[in-house]
Design an enzyme around this catalytic site. Structure first.
Site, PDB file in Angstrom:
ATOM      1  N   GLY A 148       1.116  -1.141   0.054  1.00 40.57           N
ATOM      2  CA  GLY A 148       0.046   0.052   0.134  1.00 40.57           C
ATOM      3  C   GLY A 148       1.003   1.237  -0.066  1.00 40.57           C
ATOM      4  O   GLY A 148       2.010   1.186  -0.152  1.00 40.57           O
ATOM      5  N   SER A 149       0.234   2.256   0.267  1.00 42.47           N
ATOM      6  CA  SER A 149       1.053   3.652   0.110  1.00 42.47           C
ATOM      7  C   SER A 149       2.149   3.778   1.069  1.00 42.47           C
ATOM      8  O   SER A 149       3.208   4.359   0.878  1.00 42.47           O
ATOM      9  CB  SER A 149       0.070   4.844   0.051  1.00 42.47           C
ATOM     10  OG  SER A 149      -0.780   4.946   1.370  1.00 42.47           O
ATOM     11  N   GLU A 153       3.849   1.378   2.232  1.00 42.21           N
ATOM     12  CA  GLU A 153       5.187   0.608   2.322  1.00 42.21           C
ATOM     13  C   GLU A 153       5.947   0.920   0.855  1.00 42.21           C
ATOM     14  O   GLU A 153       7.028   0.646   0.720  1.00 42.21           O
ATOM     15  CB  GLU A 153       4.688  -0.827   1.791  1.00 42.21           C
ATOM     16  CG  GLU A 153       4.132  -1.660   2.960  1.00 42.21           C
ATOM     17  CD  GLU A 153       2.748  -0.917   3.336  1.00 42.21           C
ATOM     18  OE1 GLU A 153       2.423  -0.505   4.671  1.00 42.21           O
ATOM     19  OE2 GLU A 153       1.810  -0.745   2.457  1.00 42.21           O
ATOM     20  N   GLU A 200      -4.038 -10.019   1.315  1.00 43.55           N
ATOM     21  CA  GLU A 200      -2.874 -10.523   2.282  1.00 43.55           C
ATOM     22  C   GLU A 200      -3.049 -11.812   2.713  1.00 43.55           C
ATOM     23  O   GLU A 200      -2.189 -12.379   3.231  1.00 43.55           O
ATOM     24  CB  GLU A 200      -2.925  -9.545   3.308  1.00 43.55           C
ATOM     25  CG  GLU A 200      -2.765  -7.971   3.077  1.00 43.55           C
ATOM     26  CD  GLU A 200      -3.638  -7.222   2.127  1.00 43.55           C
ATOM     27  OE1 GLU A 200      -3.713  -5.882   2.161  1.00 43.55           O
ATOM     28  OE2 GLU A 200      -4.890  -7.700   1.828  1.00 43.55           O
ATOM     29  N   HIS A 257       0.338  -4.272   4.489  1.00 45.51           N
ATOM     30  CA  HIS A 257      -0.105  -2.812   4.552  1.00 45.51           C
ATOM     31  C   HIS A 257      -0.691  -2.192   5.650  1.00 45.51           C
ATOM     32  O   HIS A 257      -2.032  -2.603   6.122  1.00 45.51           O
ATOM     33  CB  HIS A 257      -0.815  -2.470   3.273  1.00 45.51           C
ATOM     34  CG  HIS A 257      -1.259  -0.978   3.135  1.00 45.51           C
ATOM     35  ND1 HIS A 257      -0.674  -0.133   3.379  1.00 45.51           N
ATOM     36  CD2 HIS A 257      -2.821  -0.524   2.849  1.00 45.51           C
ATOM     37  CE1 HIS A 257      -1.263   1.203   3.329  1.00 45.51           C
ATOM     38  NE2 HIS A 257      -2.495   0.933   2.981  1.00 45.51           N
ATOM     39  N   HIS A 265      -9.727 -31.266  19.073  1.00 42.13           N
ATOM     40  CA  HIS A 265     -10.607 -30.414  18.343  1.00 42.13           C
ATOM     41  C   HIS A 265     -12.197 -30.434  19.015  1.00 42.13           C
ATOM     42  O   HIS A 265     -12.480 -29.829  19.790  1.00 42.13           O
ATOM     43  CB  HIS A 265     -10.772 -31.082  16.978  1.00 42.13           C
ATOM     44  CG  HIS A 265     -11.550 -29.991  15.844  1.00 42.13           C
ATOM     45  ND1 HIS A 265     -11.527 -30.399  14.601  1.00 42.13           N
ATOM     46  CD2 HIS A 265     -12.103 -29.065  16.064  1.00 42.13           C
ATOM     47  CE1 HIS A 265     -12.317 -29.259  14.134  1.00 42.13           C
ATOM     48  NE2 HIS A 265     -12.592 -28.373  14.947  1.00 42.13           N
ATOM     49  N   GLY A 305      -5.956 -24.858  11.341  1.00 42.86           N
ATOM     50  CA  GLY A 305      -7.296 -25.418  10.926  1.00 42.86           C
ATOM     51  C   GLY A 305      -7.914 -24.316  10.069  1.00 42.86           C
ATOM     52  O   GLY A 305      -8.923 -24.248   9.575  1.00 42.86           O
TER      53      GLY A 305
END
Length: 526
Positions: free
Chosen positions: A25-26, A28, A47, A70, A281, A401
């Protein structure tokens, strides 16, 4: 004087972090400015897919890998994937751009408010340096923290005006630093463990992902053979640490307290290596261990050691501990366990393919050193029963998971292991969480094969609905998806299979080529 930007790239280069995975993004852009020719940037379109690809790449290489996100929004999109990386001990160095320092306090747009807190508790360490001159030290610390001890992701937030500032004197020392962890138990500890195993009447071993991650599978095999021990994979194991064809192999433990205890009944010593004790689980109350059984765990993670509800634990490096233990034990006179009978080949029937038939065909056609990435959660047990996984690093699964791991991870693993063929087996529900990774596979010509098990429903949820006696639940079906069209839209060749013959032909074509291919397979609900 060097700038912070120059000093940090020197650190990354010297520490071997020259492959980035990101979606910028800006905030970065100043970090990525004048990107060096000896680095490569692997772009992902979401992402979650970015972290999934980096997760696969870092697990396959065993080395820290840099992820560029970002600010808060990008970090938020990646949190599910970060949970998988945390649970699999994946050494990710996650960097995120921050607003300029003068704008953070007023919470300007794209400010990452309380940045260091945001990714917790899914990282080993997180930081936003208090001034620009601390950024190189923080980056160095992040790399060494991610890759040492129990490996895991770390998080570093950097205001984007820091990169142009001058670095402090002495910054060059950071680039060449090494941090080694000596994790071998004392000779007395190894000897006591060896004697306990030798004196047990009926010991059993449970292996987890950290055995495979530390490239210690052959040591686990040797110990199992010396003591003629049956060996189970830990519940929901995200890696395979013993050849599934070995006589000692007993399969994948279930994830319920009572079920595990029942399967371990009759064993007086349970040795757990490289796995949590245990990752349960479904709630299934019962005794944690059968009567008369003692449990000893070897783990690289102090958190896993301390949170276990039973047994003793040794916190140490997995490979060196198994090596020492292998040298300390004597061969037993007990006979080896009888090998499990392989399932009968599934018959060809009209209509949608049974998952068993898909795995039989895959096992027959795939190279013996193929790497499988699983995110067809409702068919996991069938995969373990029917696929012959014999090589180090042959199997990967989402450790927490969380869906969205499989398809991106297959891309990252194939990038890390170009000499082996990576085959992702992905459920049609799961695939939609990381479908954007197809574009990356096409863009960078990464020849992974993606098999989409298309049954039109969330199969694992349907199974759980039965376990929980939950009737008339909405949202369990996902009809109308055309994965061939989706793949072609992202630039990946796609093939459709609705019979054993068409799947065989599709696999033959995919394996003969050297480009990414998606195979949509019409399957039955297992």
């Amino acid at each position: 004087m060097k700038t912070i930007h120059q000093a940090c790239y020197d650190i990354l280069r010297n520490q071997g972090l020259t492959t980035f995975f990101g979606n910028p993004g800006s905030n970065e852009l100043p970090f990525l400015k004048n990107f060096p020719d000896d680095f490569r940037y692997i772009l992902g379109l979401h992402e979650g897919a970015v972290v999934g690809m980096a997760d696969g790449y870092a697990q396959a290489t065993g080395r820290p890998t840099l992820v560029n996100l970002h600010s808060a929004a990008g970090t938020g999109n990646a949190m599910g994937a970060l949970a998988n990386a945390w649970n699999s001990h994946t050494p990710l160095v996650v960097t995120a751009g921050q607003q300029v320092r003068a704008m953070v306090g007023v919470e300007a747009l794209l400010a990452n408010v309380d940045a260091a807190t945001l990714p917790r508790p899914l990282v080993k360490w997180s930081c936003e340096p208090s001034c620009a001159q601390e950024v190189p030290l923080a980056l160095s610390r992040a790399i060494h923290t991610a890759g040492s001890g129990a490996k895991g992701p770390v998080y570093l937030s950097v205001p984007y005006d820091d990169w142009k500032q001058e670095a402090a004197a002495g910054v060059d020392h950071l680039a060449s630093r090494r941090v080694d962890v000596a994790g071998l138990p004392s000779a007395a500890t190894i000897d006591a463990l060896a004697r306990a195993l030798e004196q047990a009447n009926n010991p059993v071993m449970v292996l987890g992902p950290d055995v495979d991650a530390s490239e210690a599978n052959s040591l686990a095999v040797s110990i199992a053979e010396k003591l003629a021990m049956p060996v189970w994979m830990a519940p929901s194991a995200p890696r395979c640490s013993l050849p599934t064809t070995h006589a000692c192999f007993r399969g994948l433990l279930p994830a319920g307290i009572a079920s595990i205890s029942g399967l371990l009944e009759g064993h007086d010593l349970v040795l757990v290596v490289g796995a949590p004790v245990f990752r349960y689980h479904q709630y299934e109350p019962g005794e944690f261990l059968p009567p008369g059984a003692r449990l000893i765990a070897i783990t690289c993670d102090i958190n896993e050691a301390t949170r276990a509800p039973m047994g003793d634990a040794i916190v140490a490096d997995i490979a060196s501990t198994l090596d020492a233990l292998n040298g300390a034990i004597s061969r037993t006179h007990r006979p080896m366990p009888a090998s499990l009978r392989r399932p009968e080949p599934a018959s060809e029937e009209a209509g949608r393919l049974a998952p068993e038939r898909v795995f039989d065909i895959l096992d027959e056609m795939a190279p013996r050193n193929a790497i499988y990435v699983n995110e067809s959660t409702s068919t996991t047990n069938l995969m373990w029963q029917r696929l012959r996984m014999t090589e180090q690093g042959s199997y990967y699964f989402a450790a927490a998971g969380g869906l969205g791991f499989g398809l991106p991870a297959a891309v990252g693993i194939q990038l890390a292991k170009p000499e082996r063929r990576v085959i992702g087996v992905i459920g049609d529900g799961s695939a939609n969480y990381g479908i954007q990774a197809l574009w990356t596979a096409a863009r960078y010509d990464i020849p992974a094969i993606f098999i989409i098990m298309k049954n039109g429903t969330y199969g694992a949820l349907r199974w759980f609905a039965g376990v929980l006696h939950a009737e008339n639940v909405p949202g369990l079906d996902v009809p109308g998806l055309d994965f061939c069209a989706l793949a072609r839209g992202y630039g990946v060749e796609a093939l459709h299979a609705d019979s054993g013959a068409s799947l065989t032909a599709a696999l033959r074509q995919a394996l003969a080529g050297n480009k990414p291919v998606l195979i949509e397979v019409e399957t039955r609900v297992s």
